[in-house]
Design an enzyme around this catalytic site. Structure first.
Site, mmCIF file in Angstrom:
data_model
loop_
_atom_site.group_PDB
_atom_site.id
_atom_site.type_symbol
_atom_site.label_atom_id
_atom_site.label_comp_id
_atom_site.label_asym_id
_atom_site.label_seq_id
_atom_site.Cartn_x
_atom_site.Cartn_y
_atom_site.Cartn_z
ATOM 1 C CG HIS A 120 -136.686 1.861 -39.337
ATOM 2 N ND1 HIS A 120 -135.326 1.708 -39.510
ATOM 3 C CD2 HIS A 120 -137.029 0.981 -38.347
ATOM 4 C CE1 HIS A 120 -134.879 0.793 -38.654
ATOM 5 N NE2 HIS A 120 -135.885 0.344 -37.940
ATOM 6 C CG ASP A 157 -133.790 0.795 -32.557
ATOM 7 O OD1 ASP A 157 -134.858 0.896 -31.924
ATOM 8 O OD2 ASP A 157 -133.598 -0.073 -33.432
ATOM 9 C CG HIS A 159 -133.629 -2.586 -36.103
ATOM 10 N ND1 HIS A 159 -134.450 -2.661 -34.996
ATOM 11 C CD2 HIS A 159 -133.587 -3.823 -36.656
ATOM 12 C CE1 HIS A 159 -134.892 -3.914 -34.885
ATOM 13 N NE2 HIS A 159 -134.388 -4.634 -35.866
ATOM 14 C CG ASP A 238 -134.572 -2.538 -30.992
ATOM 15 O OD1 ASP A 238 -133.658 -1.742 -30.673
ATOM 16 O OD2 ASP A 238 -135.279 -2.389 -32.005
HETATM 17 ZN ZN LIG Z 1 -135.202 -1.238 -33.639
#
Ligand SMILES: [Zn+2]
Length: 301
Positions: A120, A157, A159, A238
């Site tokens: 991120h 991931d 996200h 995740d």
């Molecule tokens: Zn993540």
């Protein structure tokens, strides 16, 4: 990150314990992570971002020595303490050292068990538990310092890797393929910003088998066409069905499958060169089992 935060030191302990009790750790060659030189961090980040984090660190050290606050909050999810700076430099340094070792042929591939995560972190901004974008730094390092022409980034991931996209969208030496739950933090990635970004947003409760089909149909042909000379993995775990930060249905068998598909591409086009860096994964048991499955495929165990 502070007490009770999911991005906690116990994540690396859980991985370490799992590698120990399964014996997988005995089969691996290990290296400590050096701190990345700032000039290499700046292959992916603006000088002001790096200077700002360094300045905050100096302030935190002063505060700590004066008995003041131990953390400073960068956004609602992300805080740092006096040790974050060096940890972040070593996380990127691990990715760089792994790249050097793989490029030198000392290792066929490498997994970097690092915190803080990176995907991120944007060119000019820390966010989402991330400070420096370890994979983007290493990808640029492979291009600039080792003279590679094409590298791929695979991000599994849960996200969206918005930071990696921010840094590398439009850099045609890089192909990034990812899937991620949408809508979910950081709520980006549904509009591909550049042709070198292959984004697959999937709804909550998508199962591993459906993700495998998407990977086979959308990632693999693009990777095969691109013929990367090296592959970097943003290895977040995740999307596991036991992880509460997302609602996808991956299992460790699915992570093993994805890893073997990536490895297959790497063996055909990239001399087997893979550098995988830990991103998310917050259910400690699921994280540890998934990393084990990932490493078993990378290391042929
Ligand atoms: Zn993540």
């Amino acid at each position: 990150m502070g007490a009770g935060h999911p991005e906690c030191p116990e994540r690396l302990d859980a991985i370490e314990d799992r590698l120990l009790i399964t014996g997988v750790g005995d089969a691996l060659s290990r290296q400590e992570a050096p701190e990345a030189p700032l000039a290499d961090i700046e292959l992916a980040h603006g000088r002001m971002h790096v200077a700002a984090l360094r300045g905050l660190t100096d302030q935190l050290v002063e505060d700590r020595n004066a008995g003041g606050p131990t953390h400073t909050q960068l956004d609602p999810d992300t805080s740092m303490n006096a040790y974050t700076w060096r940890a972040a430099l070593r996380a990127s340094g691990a990715a760089i050292a792994a790249t050097d070792a793989v490029m030198a042929g000392e290792l066929e591939n490498a997994f970097c068990a690092v915190r803080p995560p990176g995907h991120h972190a944007c060119h000019d901004k820390a966010m989402g538990f991330c400070f420096f974008n370890n994979v983007a730094v290493a990808a640029r390092y492979a291009l600039e310092r080792h003279g590679l022409q094409r590298v791929a980034i695979v991000d599994f991931d849960v996200h969206h890797g918005n930071g990696t996209e921010d840094i590398l969208a439009g850099d045609d030496r890089v192909l990034m393929v990812s899937f991620f739950q949408h809508p979910l933090y950081p709520y980006s990635g549904t509009e591909s910003p550049a042709p070198n970004m292959v984004n697959l947003p999937v709804p909550a409760y998508t199962k591993g088998m459906d993700i495998r089909e998407l990977v086979e149909a959308a990632w693999i042909p693009r990777l095969e066409d691109f013929k990367p000379e090296m592959i970097f993995i943003s290895a977040g775990f995740d999307a596991h069905r036991e992880d509460d930060l997302g609602q996808l249905g991956m299992t460790e068998q699915d992570y093993a499958w994805i890893t073997s598909r990536i490895k297959n591409v790497a063996q055909r086009h990239s001399k087997g060169r893979i550098v995988s860096c830990l991103e998310g994964g917050y259910n400690l048991s699921a994280l540890a089992r998934s990393v084990e499955a990932h490493i078993r495929v990378l290391a042929d165990l």
